[in-house]
Design an enzyme around this catalytic site. Structure first.
Site, PDB file in Angstrom:
ATOM      1  N   ARG A 113       0.768  -1.268   0.022  1.00 38.43           N
ATOM      2  CA  ARG A 113       0.000  -0.021   0.010  1.00 38.43           C
ATOM      3  C   ARG A 113       0.824   1.459   0.017  1.00 38.43           C
ATOM      4  NH1 ARG A 113      -2.849  -3.153   3.542  1.00 38.43           N
ATOM      5  NH2 ARG A 113      -4.772  -4.180   2.405  1.00 38.43           N
ATOM      6  N   LYS A 135       2.506  11.157 -11.080  1.00 44.47           N
ATOM      7  CA  LYS A 135       1.833  10.492 -12.053  1.00 44.47           C
ATOM      8  C   LYS A 135       2.776   9.186 -12.435  1.00 44.47           C
ATOM      9  CE  LYS A 135      -1.434  12.749 -15.205  1.00 44.47           C
ATOM     10  NZ  LYS A 135      -1.643  13.281 -16.445  1.00 44.47           N
ATOM     11  N   GLU A 177       8.954  18.035 -24.662  1.00 41.56           N
ATOM     12  CA  GLU A 177       7.939  18.225 -23.522  1.00 41.56           C
ATOM     13  C   GLU A 177       8.145  19.717 -23.208  1.00 41.56           C
ATOM     14  OE1 GLU A 177       5.517  16.281 -22.600  1.00 41.56           O
ATOM     15  OE2 GLU A 177       6.227  14.499 -23.186  1.00 41.56           O
ATOM     16  N   LYS A 213       6.046  23.056 -14.699  1.00 38.76           N
ATOM     17  CA  LYS A 213       5.218  21.811 -14.226  1.00 38.76           C
ATOM     18  C   LYS A 213       4.903  22.011 -12.767  1.00 38.76           C
ATOM     19  CE  LYS A 213       4.672  16.991 -14.243  1.00 38.76           C
ATOM     20  NZ  LYS A 213       4.870  15.791 -15.053  1.00 38.76           N
ATOM     21  N   GLU A 223      -5.047  16.346 -11.362  1.00 33.79           N
ATOM     22  CA  GLU A 223      -5.720  16.887 -12.710  1.00 33.79           C
ATOM     23  C   GLU A 223      -7.191  16.905 -12.778  1.00 33.79           C
ATOM     24  OE1 GLU A 223      -3.528  14.698 -15.876  1.00 33.79           O
ATOM     25  OE2 GLU A 223      -4.991  15.230 -17.244  1.00 33.79           O
ATOM     26  N   ARG A 227      -4.117  21.147 -14.795  1.00 37.10           N
ATOM     27  CA  ARG A 227      -3.104  19.953 -14.951  1.00 37.10           C
ATOM     28  C   ARG A 227      -3.302  19.543 -16.554  1.00 37.10           C
ATOM     29  NH1 ARG A 227       0.081  15.751 -11.300  1.00 37.10           N
ATOM     30  NH2 ARG A 227       1.301  14.902 -13.011  1.00 37.10           N
ATOM     31  N   ASN A 231      -1.115  18.234 -21.005  1.00 34.52           N
ATOM     32  CA  ASN A 231      -1.471  17.248 -22.127  1.00 34.52           C
ATOM     33  C   ASN A 231      -1.461  17.885 -23.288  1.00 34.52           C
ATOM     34  OD1 ASN A 231      -1.573  15.323 -19.888  1.00 34.52           O
ATOM     35  ND2 ASN A 231      -4.128  15.624 -19.834  1.00 34.52           N
ATOM     36  N   HIS A 234      -1.128  15.818 -26.495  1.00 35.99           N
ATOM     37  CA  HIS A 234      -1.163  14.323 -26.358  1.00 35.99           C
ATOM     38  C   HIS A 234      -2.222  13.400 -26.782  1.00 35.99           C
ATOM     39  CE1 HIS A 234       2.270  15.559 -23.451  1.00 35.99           C
ATOM     40  NE2 HIS A 234       2.436  14.321 -22.947  1.00 35.99           N
ATOM     41  N   HIS A 238      -0.677  10.502 -28.657  1.00 39.01           N
ATOM     42  CA  HIS A 238      -0.901   9.067 -28.214  1.00 39.01           C
ATOM     43  C   HIS A 238      -1.476   8.378 -29.379  1.00 39.01           C
ATOM     44  CE1 HIS A 238      -1.011   9.843 -23.413  1.00 39.01           C
ATOM     45  NE2 HIS A 238       0.203   9.737 -24.124  1.00 39.01           N
ATOM     46  N   HIS A 256       7.777   8.950 -27.972  1.00 40.86           N
ATOM     47  CA  HIS A 256       7.109   9.762 -26.962  1.00 40.86           C
ATOM     48  C   HIS A 256       6.889  11.002 -27.487  1.00 40.86           C
ATOM     49  CE1 HIS A 256       4.002  10.560 -23.842  1.00 40.86           C
ATOM     50  NE2 HIS A 256       4.730  11.575 -23.715  1.00 40.86           N
TER      51      HIS A 256
HETATM   52  N1  LIG Z   1       4.893  10.266 -15.497  1.00 37.93           N
HETATM   53  C1  LIG Z   1       4.595  11.259 -16.111  1.00 37.93           C
HETATM   54  O1  LIG Z   1       4.278  12.296 -15.890  1.00 37.93           O
HETATM   55  C2  LIG Z   1       5.233  11.294 -17.697  1.00 37.93           C
HETATM   56  C3  LIG Z   1       5.233  12.316 -18.426  1.00 37.93           C
HETATM   57  C4  LIG Z   1       5.692  12.354 -19.754  1.00 37.93           C
HETATM   58  C5  LIG Z   1       6.073  11.003 -20.162  1.00 37.93           C
HETATM   59  N2  LIG Z   1       5.913   9.959 -19.369  1.00 37.93           N
HETATM   60  C6  LIG Z   1       6.451   8.645 -19.895  1.00 37.93           C
HETATM   61  O2  LIG Z   1       7.676   8.426 -19.896  1.00 37.93           O
HETATM   62  C7  LIG Z   1       8.153   7.554 -20.998  1.00 37.93           C
HETATM   63  C8  LIG Z   1       9.169   7.800 -22.011  1.00 37.93           C
HETATM   64  O3  LIG Z   1      10.380   8.299 -21.046  1.00 37.93           O
HETATM   65  P1  LIG Z   1      12.005   8.424 -21.735  1.00 37.93           P
HETATM   66  O4  LIG Z   1      11.659   9.383 -23.157  1.00 37.93           O
HETATM   67  O5  LIG Z   1      12.615   8.865 -20.927  1.00 37.93           O
HETATM   68  O6  LIG Z   1      11.965   6.876 -22.350  1.00 37.93           O
HETATM   69  P2  LIG Z   1      12.931   5.856 -21.632  1.00 37.93           P
HETATM   70  O7  LIG Z   1      12.669   5.722 -20.329  1.00 37.93           O
HETATM   71  O8  LIG Z   1      12.451   4.863 -22.651  1.00 37.93           O
HETATM   72  O9  LIG Z   1      14.277   6.092 -21.948  1.00 37.93           O
HETATM   73  C9  LIG Z   1      14.788   6.223 -23.321  1.00 37.93           C
HETATM   74  C10 LIG Z   1      16.032   5.291 -23.770  1.00 37.93           C
HETATM   75  O10 LIG Z   1      17.276   5.843 -22.888  1.00 37.93           O
HETATM   76  C11 LIG Z   1      18.110   4.926 -22.460  1.00 37.93           C
HETATM   77  N3  LIG Z   1      18.665   5.571 -21.471  1.00 37.93           N
HETATM   78  C12 LIG Z   1      18.158   6.285 -20.062  1.00 37.93           C
HETATM   79  N4  LIG Z   1      18.923   7.038 -19.666  1.00 37.93           N
HETATM   80  C13 LIG Z   1      20.122   7.255 -20.299  1.00 37.93           C
HETATM   81  C14 LIG Z   1      21.561   7.695 -20.124  1.00 37.93           C
HETATM   82  N5  LIG Z   1      21.592   8.741 -19.082  1.00 37.93           N
HETATM   83  N6  LIG Z   1      22.327   7.385 -21.105  1.00 37.93           N
HETATM   84  C15 LIG Z   1      22.130   6.426 -22.099  1.00 37.93           C
HETATM   85  N7  LIG Z   1      20.783   5.876 -22.217  1.00 37.93           N
HETATM   86  C16 LIG Z   1      19.930   6.357 -21.330  1.00 37.93           C
HETATM   87  C17 LIG Z   1      16.960   4.052 -21.756  1.00 37.93           C
HETATM   88  O11 LIG Z   1      17.511   2.772 -21.510  1.00 37.93           O
HETATM   89  C18 LIG Z   1      15.885   3.955 -23.077  1.00 37.93           C
HETATM   90  O12 LIG Z   1      16.391   2.946 -23.853  1.00 37.93           O
HETATM   91  C19 LIG Z   1       6.950   7.081 -21.488  1.00 37.93           C
HETATM   92  O13 LIG Z   1       6.376   5.814 -21.136  1.00 37.93           O
HETATM   93  C20 LIG Z   1       5.833   8.004 -21.295  1.00 37.93           C
HETATM   94  O14 LIG Z   1       4.406   7.775 -21.241  1.00 37.93           O
HETATM   95  C21 LIG Z   1       5.517  10.078 -18.241  1.00 37.93           C
END
Ligand SMILES: NC(=O)c1ccc[n+]([C@@H]2O[C@H](COP(=O)([O-])OP(=O)(O)OC[C@H]3O[C@@H](n4cnc5c(N)ncnc54)[C@H](O)[C@@H]3O)[C@@H](O)[C@H]2O)c1
Length: 340
Positions: A113, A135, A177, A213, A223, A227, A231, A234, A238, A256
């Site tokens: 939990r 999130k 972003e 943010k 949200e 908030r 998006n 998005h 998406h 993304h």
């Molecule tokens: N929670 C939220 O508020 C929120 C907001 C926006 C996006 N997201 C989510 O984030 C995700 C995308 O995140 P992302 O773009 O960071 O992708 P990711 O986490 O897949 O990272 C991208 C790639 O970079 C590599 N990597 C990470 N750090 C590294 C480093 N320092 N050096 C070398 N390689 C590295 C990882 O292994 C991966 O292959 C999606 O799932 C999306 O839905 C969440």
């Protein structure tokens, strides 16, 4: 530099500092069991640097990529925590991008939990955006982030030095972003993208994005309204991601942020601003136009929106630094996707 996310008893610090990862132990309580989640694409020395500072650290590495945001990986992770004897007083630390942060955060939100969660983002996207705000989620098939929670971290440590190893395309992907936030809330930041040196100014870009943010999340943690401006892009993004994205396992898949970048364009009402945004995309190396199957994107979006209750709220940008939330009927999706 330190920012504080002010959310009453869920408040936390966001430390933005070069080399901060090596000093995590001075910022957080690591004198307990610490479950360090990373992925196979993140250089292992980052998780190792965290483990070296823990009394009892366990590194858990998931395969890189969006497919790790699955119930299967989530279950395996929880099982590993249980087997290693993690209790309510222990902590989960994410070392990686948005995938690792969302997955580890959701595990932290639900294991017994809820246990403490510390996020150490290592991609631009995660440092600029996803690591703060609480999130956390995994995907359900192609439906992104459908199983999740609001679970604020106890601490976020942003170490821009970790970006040195990030492949260029991922570095740029995350900037989308920040462009998004600049469009609704920070004209000066947008101008930096138009004329500045993004590599030299990366700390400024991260700081200004985090400030935007933070201020949005502080006013609307779960949200209920405001908030939603985060998006921007998005809804269509998406749809493109499901059809053309790496999640859709498309041969020439888009990331993304790249999908969000494309998704923002039809939301910009001022045509001159739209032109400036395309110029920024070209300057940064983001897609300014992408060929995707519009019918497939529309079909996905209609299905997804119906599954989520049939409501659409679109974030529109009438001019630089302004925004408006439009509640629209589902039929509006066709106009957006088809560019009518
Ligand atoms: N929670 C939220 O508020 C929120 C907001 C926006 C996006 N997201 C989510 O984030 C995700 C995308 O995140 P992302 O773009 O960071 O992708 P990711 O986490 O897949 O990272 C991208 C790639 O970079 C590599 N990597 C990470 N750090 C590294 C480093 N320092 N050096 C070398 N390689 C590295 C990882 O292994 C991966 O292959 C999606 O799932 C999306 O839905 C969440």
């Amino acid at each position: 530099m330190k920012l504080t996310m002010r959310l009453g008893e869920r408040s936390y610090d966001i430390v933005l500092k070069r080399g901060a990862l090596a000093n995590l132990g001075q910022l957080a309580n690591l004198a307990r069991k610490v479950f360090i989640v990373t992925d196979s694409g993140v250089p292992p020395e980052y998780a190792a640097a965290v483990k070296a500072q823990c009394a009892e650290g366990v590194i858990y590495t998931v395969p890189q990529g969006e497919s790790s945001k699955s119930l299967k990986t989530y279950e395996a992770l929880l099982c590993a925590m249980l087997e290693a004897g993690f209790g309510r007083g222990d902590a989960v630390v994410a070392v990686g991008g948005g995938v690792v942060g969302d997955l580890a955060g959701f595990a932290a939100a639900t294991y017994m939990r809820g246990v403490d969660f510390i996020n150490c983002p290592t991609t631009t996207l995660a440092q600029i955006d996803s690591s703060i705000g609480g999130k956390v989620a995994v995907d359900l098939g192609r439906a992104k982030n459908i199983v999740g929670a609001f679970w604020q971290p106890k601490l976020v440590v942003v170490d821009p030095d970790t970006l040195a190893t990030l492949p260029r395309r991922h570095f740029v992907n995350g900037l989308a972003e920040s462009v998004k936030m600049s469009l609704t809330s920070d004209a000066e930041l947008f101008e930096l993208f138009e004329t500045g040196d993004v590599d030299a100014e990366i700390e400024t870009i991260i700081r200004r994005s985090l400030l935007i943010k933070k201020s949005v999340v502080e006013r609307d943690e779960t949200e209920q309204g405001l908030r939603a401006i985060l998006n921007l892009g998005h809804t269509l993004g998406h749809g493109i991601e499901a059809v053309k994205g790496v999640t859709g396992r498309h041969k020439n898949g888009l990331y993304h942020g790249e999908c969000v970048a494309l998704g923002m364009l039809p939301m910009i009402e001022d045509k001159r601003l739209q032109k400036r945004v395309r110029a920024v995309y070209r300057r940064l190396g983001l897609p300014a136009r992408a060929a995707y199957d519009k019918q497939k994107v529309l079909a996905y979006m209609l299905h997804d929106k119906k599954a989520r209750g049939g409501q659409i709220t679109l974030v529109k940008v009438p001019g630089l630094g302004c925004w408006r939330l439009d509640k629209a009927p589902l039929a509006e999706l066709e106009r957006i996707v088809m560019g009518k």
